[in-house]
Design an enzyme around this catalytic site. Structure first.
Site, short mmCIF file in Angstrom:
data_model
loop_
_atom_site.label_atom_id
_atom_site.label_comp_id
_atom_site.label_asym_id
_atom_site.label_seq_id
_atom_site.Cartn_x
_atom_site.Cartn_y
_atom_site.Cartn_z
N GLU A 34 117.02 114.19 -20.53
CA GLU A 34 116.29 115.04 -19.59
C GLU A 34 115.84 116.29 -20.30
O GLU A 34 116.64 116.99 -20.90
CB GLU A 34 117.15 115.38 -18.37
CG GLU A 34 116.49 116.33 -17.37
CD GLU A 34 115.12 115.83 -16.85
OE1 GLU A 34 115.07 114.76 -16.24
OE2 GLU A 34 114.10 116.53 -17.10
N GLY A 41 115.52 115.65 -11.62
CA GLY A 41 114.11 115.30 -11.58
C GLY A 41 113.30 116.06 -10.54
O GLY A 41 113.71 117.11 -10.04
N THR A 42 112.14 115.49 -10.23
CA THR A 42 111.24 116.09 -9.25
C THR A 42 111.96 116.27 -7.92
O THR A 42 111.89 117.32 -7.29
CB THR A 42 110.02 115.14 -9.04
OG1 THR A 42 109.41 114.90 -10.30
CG2 THR A 42 109.03 115.73 -8.07
N CYS A 43 112.64 115.21 -7.51
CA CYS A 43 113.25 115.17 -6.17
C CYS A 43 114.16 116.36 -5.91
O CYS A 43 114.00 117.10 -4.94
CB CYS A 43 114.02 113.85 -6.05
SG CYS A 43 115.02 113.72 -4.60
N ILE A 181 103.23 115.12 1.73
CA ILE A 181 103.62 116.37 1.06
C ILE A 181 102.79 117.54 1.60
O ILE A 181 103.33 118.60 1.94
CB ILE A 181 103.48 116.24 -0.48
CG1 ILE A 181 104.50 115.22 -1.01
CG2 ILE A 181 103.69 117.59 -1.17
CD1 ILE A 181 104.42 114.96 -2.51
N GLU A 200 90.80 116.55 4.32
CA GLU A 200 91.15 115.19 3.89
C GLU A 200 89.88 114.37 3.69
O GLU A 200 89.00 114.36 4.52
CB GLU A 200 92.07 114.55 4.95
CG GLU A 200 92.28 113.06 4.86
CD GLU A 200 92.87 112.58 3.52
OE1 GLU A 200 93.92 113.09 3.11
OE2 GLU A 200 92.25 111.67 2.92
N LEU A 317 108.71 107.11 -3.83
CA LEU A 317 109.75 107.65 -2.95
C LEU A 317 111.08 107.64 -3.69
O LEU A 317 111.37 106.72 -4.46
CB LEU A 317 109.87 106.80 -1.68
CG LEU A 317 108.68 106.85 -0.73
CD1 LEU A 317 108.79 105.78 0.34
CD2 LEU A 317 108.55 108.24 -0.10
N HIS A 319 114.18 107.13 -2.66
CA HIS A 319 115.13 106.03 -2.38
C HIS A 319 114.66 104.72 -2.99
O HIS A 319 115.49 103.87 -3.34
CB HIS A 319 115.40 105.90 -0.88
CG HIS A 319 114.18 106.04 -0.03
ND1 HIS A 319 113.61 107.24 0.25
CD2 HIS A 319 113.41 105.12 0.59
CE1 HIS A 319 112.55 107.07 1.02
NE2 HIS A 319 112.40 105.78 1.23
N HIS A 442 124.96 105.92 25.05
CA HIS A 442 124.19 106.74 25.99
C HIS A 442 124.82 108.12 26.11
O HIS A 442 126.05 108.22 26.19
CB HIS A 442 124.17 106.09 27.37
CG HIS A 442 123.48 106.94 28.40
ND1 HIS A 442 122.10 107.04 28.45
CD2 HIS A 442 123.97 107.76 29.37
CE1 HIS A 442 121.79 107.88 29.44
NE2 HIS A 442 122.90 108.32 30.00
C1 LIG Z 1 107.10 118.29 -2.73
C2 LIG Z 1 107.64 116.89 -2.79
C3 LIG Z 1 108.42 116.41 -1.75
C4 LIG Z 1 108.94 115.13 -1.80
N1 LIG Z 1 109.69 114.70 -0.74
C5 LIG Z 1 110.20 113.45 -0.76
C6 LIG Z 1 111.03 113.00 0.31
O1 LIG Z 1 111.29 113.73 1.27
N2 LIG Z 1 111.54 111.75 0.24
C7 LIG Z 1 111.26 110.92 -0.82
O2 LIG Z 1 111.76 109.79 -0.84
N3 LIG Z 1 110.49 111.32 -1.85
C8 LIG Z 1 109.96 112.57 -1.85
N4 LIG Z 1 109.21 112.99 -2.91
C9 LIG Z 1 108.94 112.04 -4.02
C10 LIG Z 1 110.15 111.98 -4.96
O3 LIG Z 1 110.42 113.26 -5.45
C11 LIG Z 1 109.87 111.01 -6.09
O4 LIG Z 1 109.52 109.75 -5.55
C12 LIG Z 1 111.10 110.83 -6.97
O5 LIG Z 1 111.51 112.07 -7.50
C13 LIG Z 1 110.82 109.85 -8.11
O6 LIG Z 1 111.97 109.72 -8.87
P1 LIG Z 1 111.92 109.29 -10.40
O7 LIG Z 1 113.35 109.18 -10.82
O8 LIG Z 1 111.04 108.13 -10.57
O9 LIG Z 1 111.21 110.50 -11.19
P2 LIG Z 1 111.32 112.08 -11.14
O10 LIG Z 1 112.13 112.56 -10.01
O11 LIG Z 1 109.92 112.58 -11.25
O12 LIG Z 1 112.12 112.44 -12.47
C14 LIG Z 1 111.61 112.22 -13.73
C15 LIG Z 1 112.32 113.12 -14.71
O13 LIG Z 1 112.01 112.69 -16.03
C16 LIG Z 1 111.92 113.82 -16.87
N5 LIG Z 1 111.12 113.44 -18.03
C17 LIG Z 1 109.85 113.00 -18.08
N6 LIG Z 1 109.48 112.68 -19.33
C18 LIG Z 1 110.58 112.92 -20.11
C19 LIG Z 1 110.84 112.77 -21.48
N7 LIG Z 1 109.93 112.26 -22.32
N8 LIG Z 1 112.06 113.13 -21.93
C20 LIG Z 1 113.00 113.62 -21.09
N9 LIG Z 1 112.81 113.76 -19.78
C21 LIG Z 1 111.62 113.41 -19.29
C22 LIG Z 1 111.24 114.87 -15.99
O14 LIG Z 1 111.53 116.16 -16.48
C23 LIG Z 1 111.91 114.59 -14.64
O15 LIG Z 1 113.03 115.40 -14.48
C24 LIG Z 1 108.69 114.29 -2.91
C25 LIG Z 1 107.93 114.76 -3.98
C26 LIG Z 1 107.42 116.04 -3.93
C27 LIG Z 1 106.61 116.55 -5.09
#
Ligand SMILES: Cc1cc2nc3c(=O)[nH]c(=O)nc-3n(C[C@H](O)[C@H](O)[C@H](O)COP(=O)(O)OP(=O)(O)OC[C@H]3O[C@@H](n4cnc5c(N)ncnc54)[C@H](O)[C@@H]3O)c2cc1C
Length: 463
Positions: A34, A41-43, A181, A200, A317, A319, A442
């Site tokens: 990471e 991550g993003t989540c 989002i 949109e 997503l 999950h 209920h």
């Molecule tokens: C504002 C927002 C709200 C959201 N709300 C929801 C929600 O309520 N429910 C839901 O299910 N989903 C939601 N999502 C979507 C969800 O965040 C993503 O579907 C999910 O995070 C995807 O998981 P992932 O593990 O595939 O990747 P990510 O969570 O994107 O993680 C990827 C990680 O890889 C790392 N990375 C990338 N390249 C490299 C590299 N070369 N070397 C080392 N590290 C690297 C990045 O830094 C990152 O930390 C939301 C997204 C956003 C932007």
């Protein structure tokens, strides 16, 4: 110094970190790369968790201001402290990302800090150190899709990342994109007093959701004060001293017009993140949309390299990414890891919430399926009335011949929690009759689900 791993996962989002934990549970020696300063991550850092923290805080304020008096709870002069809300968002994120760090330590997953690049099958370079491994799982996720002509500065023209961190409520927020989002963040800032306009391209919001639910959702959001410009595209944005000037054009021909905003949120979707991973040099194929191409077992075309989560096909997503992480770890351990893509719930965490699982009515029509519909409104549910939360309905779709549940769509209070019952039912191949004959406590909101299941057979009792 290089280390020998059974598995290196690149990316620690919900796909990557869950994959790493499950693989460690199954006895593998696991490293997770990471590059971000924190895991999750993003989540956990800039997605699901911080957005839900702000949705909760803004809803508490909105509720105190607009709903408590109806319950006879009188609070004079309700105000809010945005700095505290934002600090709390940060605290919630920290607790979650630290939690993943703790789980890694507990499970002996090695956090390989830095950027990972695949130099050959079985070799991952992390900031200059090459680590050897039997298998590699790419879980690098996604980032925001850019919009041509609209340059993001994360201050006045923001992605969701900047949109979560505003230190002042904008007078006018323009949200480009009517997906979940944009609508969640639009709701946050609307509740805190911003005028919000959603622009949109399509002629509807939440395009993957059931059309009837989407129309009801738009009406409810409009009553909350969100304005909608559907069938409209943004062709340019200029940030100046007085805010941002946007050029709008109707999709079906017409005159260009200008719309000004203090802040513009660009949320037109997300794109897979595959930069600087070395995929080209090792020959990992991408599909036409830039996603890592995988087979039904998450394997890429290069032996020993797998991929999961937002970086591959399917709904973006958390999950879905988590379930794929578990499945691929189990496959690597010689088990039969599997994800049922027919039953992946989707939730929009506005208030009311919107949730769905399975097929929409539009999809069933397009497939020529013969189906029955059962609907039940929350206005007829005792608990919803007691809560003062009667907007919305439950809609179930079932096969006309077999009665098997094909889709479930809910707009209403706690829809995101209510949908879980239907996801379990569908996972077990339940019929609407099975749900209708299950005793529901209920008074609960779940009784609306039971009534919708009865309505599939035309025998709802409370309407
Ligand atoms: C504002 C927002 C709200 C959201 N709300 C929801 C929600 O309520 N429910 C839901 O299910 N989903 C939601 N999502 C979507 C969800 O965040 C993503 O579907 C999910 O995070 C995807 O998981 P992932 O593990 O595939 O990747 P990510 O969570 O994107 O993680 C990827 C990680 O890889 C790392 N990375 C990338 N390249 C490299 C590299 N070369 N070397 C080392 N590290 C690297 C990045 O830094 C990152 O930390 C939301 C997204 C956003 C932007």
């Amino acid at each position: 110094m290089s280390e020998q791993f059974d598995l290196i996962v690149i990316g620690s989002g919900p796909g990557g970190y869950v994959c790493a934990l499950r693989a460690a549970q199954l006895g593998m020696r696991v490293g997770c790369v990471e590059k971000r300063a924190t895991l999750g991550g993003t989540c956990l850092n800039i997605g699901c968790i911080p957005s839900k923290a702000l949705l909760q805080s803004s809803e508490e304020y909105h509720h105190a201001r607009h709903a408590l008096a109806d319950h006879g709870v009188l609070v004079d002069s309700v105000t809010f402290d945005l700095a505290r809300m934002q600090a709390r968002r940060g605290e919630v994120v920290t607790a979650n990302v630290k939690g993943v760090e703790f789980l890694f330590r507990k499970s002996n997953v090695t956090w390989l800090k830095g950027s990972g690049r695949i130099t050959a099958p079985g070799k991952v370079d992390v900031d200059g150190t090459v680590h050897e491994t039997k298998s590699i799982v790419i879980a690098t996720g996604s980032d925001s899709m850019p919009l041509p002509g609209v340059a993001v500065d994360e201050k006045r023209i923001v992605t969701s990342t900047g949109g979560l961190q505003l230190d002042k409520v904008p007078d006018h927020l323009v949200v480009i994109g009517g997906g979940y989002i944009g609508l969640e963040l639009g709701s946050v800032w609307r509740r805190l007093g911003a005028e919000v306009t959603v622009v949109e391209f399509l002629d509807r919001i939440v395009p993957t959701m059931d059309g009837e639910v989407a129309r009801a959702f738009q009406r409810i959001l409009a009553r909350q004060g969100l304005k909608f410009r559907l069938g409209t595209k943004v062709t340019a944005a200029h940030a100046g001293n007085d805010g941002v000037a946007l050029a709008l054009e109707p999709v079906k021909a017409g005159a260009t017009e200008e719309l000004t905003a203090d802040v513009v949120l660009v949320s037109i979707g997300r794109r897979p993140f595959t930069q600087d991973l070395g995929l080209e040099s090792v020959g990992v194929e991408l599909d036409q949309r830039g996603r890592v191409r995988t087979d039904a077992h998450f394997a890429t075309n290069v032996p020993g390299i797998y991929a999961i989560g937002d970086v591959i096909a399917g709904p973006m997503l958390a999950h879905k990414a988590e379930d794929e992480g578990v499945a691929v770890a189990e496959i690597l351990a010689g088990q039969a890891g599997h994800v049922n893509y027919e039953v992946i719930p989707g939730v929009v965490y506005t208030w009311p919430e919107v949730a769905s699982v399975g097929r929409t009515e539009e999809e069933l029509k397009a497939a020529g399926a013969d189906y029955k519909t059962g609907k039940f409104p929350f206005t007829a549910n005792g608990r919803a009335r007691a809560m003062g939360d009667t907007e919305g309905f439950v809609k179930l779709l079932a096969d006309r011949t077999t009665d098997r549940l094909l889709g479930a769509h809910i707009i209403g209070p706690d829809a995101g929690t209510l949908i879980a019952e239907l996801a379990v039912a569908m996972e077990f191949g339940a019929s609407a009759e099975d749900v209708a004959r299950t005793c529901h406590a209920h008074p609960t909101l779940e009784e609306a689900v039971k009534e919708a299941a009865l309505a599939v057979d035309g025998r709802a009792l409370h309407i």
